[in-house]
Design an enzyme around this catalytic site. Structure first.
Site, PDB file in Angstrom:
ATOM      1  N   ASN A  91       0.983  -1.607   0.066  1.00  0.00           N
ATOM      2  CA  ASN A  91       0.185   0.156  -0.098  1.00  0.00           C
ATOM      3  C   ASN A  91       1.126   1.315  -0.121  1.00  0.00           C
ATOM      4  O   ASN A  91       0.898   2.219  -0.973  1.00  0.00           O
ATOM      5  CB  ASN A  91      -1.420  -0.500   0.915  1.00  0.00           C
ATOM      6  N   TYR A 156       3.815   9.591 -11.264  1.00  0.00           N
ATOM      7  CA  TYR A 156       3.042   9.627 -10.655  1.00  0.00           C
ATOM      8  C   TYR A 156       2.386   7.998 -11.620  1.00  0.00           C
ATOM      9  O   TYR A 156       2.198   7.118 -10.947  1.00  0.00           O
ATOM     10  CB  TYR A 156       1.998   9.577  -9.822  1.00  0.00           C
ATOM     11  N   LYS A 160       2.024   3.750 -11.410  1.00  0.00           N
ATOM     12  CA  LYS A 160       0.614   3.034 -11.097  1.00  0.00           C
ATOM     13  C   LYS A 160      -0.070   2.217 -12.294  1.00  0.00           C
ATOM     14  O   LYS A 160       0.170   1.279 -12.465  1.00  0.00           O
ATOM     15  CB  LYS A 160      -0.092   4.165 -10.535  1.00  0.00           C
TER      16      LYS A 160
HETATM   17  P1  NAD Z   1      -1.011   8.500   3.197  1.00  0.00           P
HETATM   18  O1  NAD Z   1       0.031   9.379   2.041  1.00  0.00           O
HETATM   19  O2  NAD Z   1      -2.167   9.203   3.444  1.00  0.00           O
HETATM   20  O3  NAD Z   1      -0.191   7.215   2.869  1.00  0.00           O
HETATM   21  C1  NAD Z   1       0.566   7.192   2.449  1.00  0.00           C
HETATM   22  C2  NAD Z   1       1.830   5.386   3.464  1.00  0.00           C
HETATM   23  O4  NAD Z   1       2.882   5.759   3.182  1.00  0.00           O
HETATM   24  C3  NAD Z   1       2.319   6.273   4.747  1.00  0.00           C
HETATM   25  O5  NAD Z   1       1.519   5.553   5.618  1.00  0.00           O
HETATM   26  C4  NAD Z   1       3.715   6.495   3.864  1.00  0.00           C
HETATM   27  O6  NAD Z   1       4.213   5.933   6.048  1.00  0.00           O
HETATM   28  C5  NAD Z   1       3.223   5.554   3.462  1.00  0.00           C
HETATM   29  N1  NAD Z   1       5.167   5.728   3.162  1.00  0.00           N
HETATM   30  C6  NAD Z   1       4.966   6.983   2.471  1.00  0.00           C
HETATM   31  N2  NAD Z   1       6.783   6.847   1.453  1.00  0.00           N
HETATM   32  C7  NAD Z   1       7.073   6.151   2.278  1.00  0.00           C
HETATM   33  C8  NAD Z   1       8.488   5.594   2.344  1.00  0.00           C
HETATM   34  N3  NAD Z   1       9.178   5.919   2.006  1.00  0.00           N
HETATM   35  N4  NAD Z   1       8.476   4.277   2.857  1.00  0.00           N
HETATM   36  C9  NAD Z   1       7.754   3.964   3.466  1.00  0.00           C
HETATM   37  N5  NAD Z   1       6.284   4.003   3.340  1.00  0.00           N
HETATM   38  C10 NAD Z   1       6.606   5.475   2.874  1.00  0.00           C
HETATM   39  O7  NAD Z   1      -1.840   7.967   1.018  1.00  0.00           O
HETATM   40  P2  NAD Z   1      -3.001   7.363   1.382  1.00  0.00           P
HETATM   41  O8  NAD Z   1      -3.827   8.040  -0.083  1.00  0.00           O
HETATM   42  O9  NAD Z   1      -3.060   6.334   2.379  1.00  0.00           O
HETATM   43  O10 NAD Z   1      -1.772   6.009  -0.056  1.00  0.00           O
HETATM   44  C11 NAD Z   1      -2.035   5.177   0.014  1.00  0.00           C
HETATM   45  C12 NAD Z   1      -2.244   4.420  -1.429  1.00  0.00           C
HETATM   46  O11 NAD Z   1      -3.347   5.351  -2.139  1.00  0.00           O
HETATM   47  C13 NAD Z   1      -0.602   5.157  -2.310  1.00  0.00           C
HETATM   48  O12 NAD Z   1      -0.025   4.235  -2.767  1.00  0.00           O
HETATM   49  C14 NAD Z   1      -1.263   5.707  -2.962  1.00  0.00           C
HETATM   50  O13 NAD Z   1      -0.652   5.706  -4.262  1.00  0.00           O
HETATM   51  C15 NAD Z   1      -2.406   5.287  -3.476  1.00  0.00           C
HETATM   52  N6  NAD Z   1      -3.835   5.951  -3.690  1.00  0.00           N
HETATM   53  C16 NAD Z   1      -3.670   6.881  -3.044  1.00  0.00           C
HETATM   54  C17 NAD Z   1      -5.189   7.502  -3.400  1.00  0.00           C
HETATM   55  C18 NAD Z   1      -6.036   8.681  -2.576  1.00  0.00           C
HETATM   56  O14 NAD Z   1      -6.598   9.811  -3.483  1.00  0.00           O
HETATM   57  N7  NAD Z   1      -5.523   9.105  -1.178  1.00  0.00           N
HETATM   58  C19 NAD Z   1      -5.426   7.650  -4.439  1.00  0.00           C
HETATM   59  C20 NAD Z   1      -5.232   6.753  -5.631  1.00  0.00           C
HETATM   60  C21 NAD Z   1      -3.808   5.867  -4.888  1.00  0.00           C
END
Ligand code: NAD
Length: 248
Positions: A91, A156, A160
């Site tokens: 994730n 990005y 993905k």
């Molecule tokens: P978020 O920023 O709240 O969480 C991201 C997580 O990744 C956090 O737990 C953070 O600690 C971890 N992380 C970031 N950099 C890191 C590193 N260098 N090493 C280890 N851990 C690291 O974001 P989110 O929205 O919860 O995103 C979670 C996933 O969902 C991601 O892969 C993101 O690309 C994907 N995503 C999110 C959205 C959205 O709209 N929020 C949309 C599509 C995909």
């Protein structure tokens, strides 16, 4: 409970979507090890979960996800401690919205390193453990922009789309080992990642969501629960969109 007796690893499980996945898995009977980036954030997340339910079996580690050897050791430590690894959720991810003309090669590498290469580093040892124990399940995190692209921040969506390719390919390669490989592709979801984007970009996307609202982390975590469970026993090589039908 859908995941009774299962052992799961969730990367980036300290906040946002990852934290909700951890909560859902625990509430459904799994033992969970969350991988975070720092000891402080891991400890904070564990304390919050234990406060919610002291009986939940949850642990935390903070391997550098972009270091293959550290990740391998962490995965093997989970197997050592819990006896198996049934579910790996990749994730953790970072977003980037820098316009092309300002983009540096270093920024591009950073996105690819965490959003693509780190998945491979975790899958490699986890799949070996799963093969040896007779099966398992890997769930990656894609995004709706893997299909639609986005108006800036080319690294990005590129990362993905690579996640989709990795998911399709490994589902075909690992089926014979009884390992299912899927991905969830969230749309705009209310987490810190979205809070960090330019408001104009978020507003423009939100206005196009047919369900009329951005997703909540729980909406997305429910898809991760389904794919990890036996309800999805014949589902592999699937990119499950959870985006309110917002695809452009
Ligand atoms: P978020 O920023 O709240 O969480 C991201 C997580 O990744 C956090 O737990 C953070 O600690 C971890 N992380 C970031 N950099 C890191 C590193 N260098 N090493 C280890 N851990 C690291 O974001 P989110 O929205 O919860 O995103 C979670 C996933 O969902 C991601 O892969 C993101 O690309 C994907 N995503 C999110 C959205 C959205 O709209 N929020 C949309 C599509 C995909």
């Amino acid at each position: 409970m859908l995941l009774e007796g299962k052992v799961a690893i969730v990367t980036g499980g300290t906040r946002g979507i990852g934290f909700e996945i951890v909560r859902k898995y625990l509430a459904n009977g799994a033992k969970v090890v969350l991988f975070g980036s720092r000891k402080e954030t891991v400890d904070k997340a564990l304390a919050k979960l234990k406060e919610e339910n002291a009986d939940w079996e949850v642990d935390g580690m903070f391997p550098k996800l972009t270091d293959a050897a550290e990740v391998e050791k962490a995965v093997l430590d989970v197997k050592e401690k819990f006896g198996k690894v049934d579910i790996l959720v990749n994730n953790a991810g970072i977003s980037q919205s820098t316009p092309l003309y300002d983009y540096t090669p270093e920024e591009f590498d950073k996105v690819i390193d965490l959003n693509v290469k780190a998945l491979f580093y975790a899958i490699l040892p986890a799949a070996k453990v799963m093969k040896e124990q007779g099966g398992g399940c890997i769930i990656n995190t894609s995004s709706m922009v893997s299909i639609s692209g986005q108006p800036s921040g080319v690294g990005y969506p590129t990362s993905k789309s690579a996640v989709n390719g990795m998911t399709f390919s490994l589902a075909r390669e690992l089926g014979k080992d009884n390992i299912r490989v899927n991905a969830v592709a969230p749309g705009v979801t209310k987490t810190d990642m979205v809070a960090a984007l330019p408001q104009a970009m978020v507003d423009a996307i939100s206005a196009k969501i047919p369900l009329g609202r951005p997703g909540e982390p729980e909406d997305v975590a429910n898809a991760f629960l389904y794919l990890a469970s036996d309800l999805a026993s014949y589902v592999t090589g699937e990119i499950l969109s959870v985006d309110g039908a917002c695809r452009s």
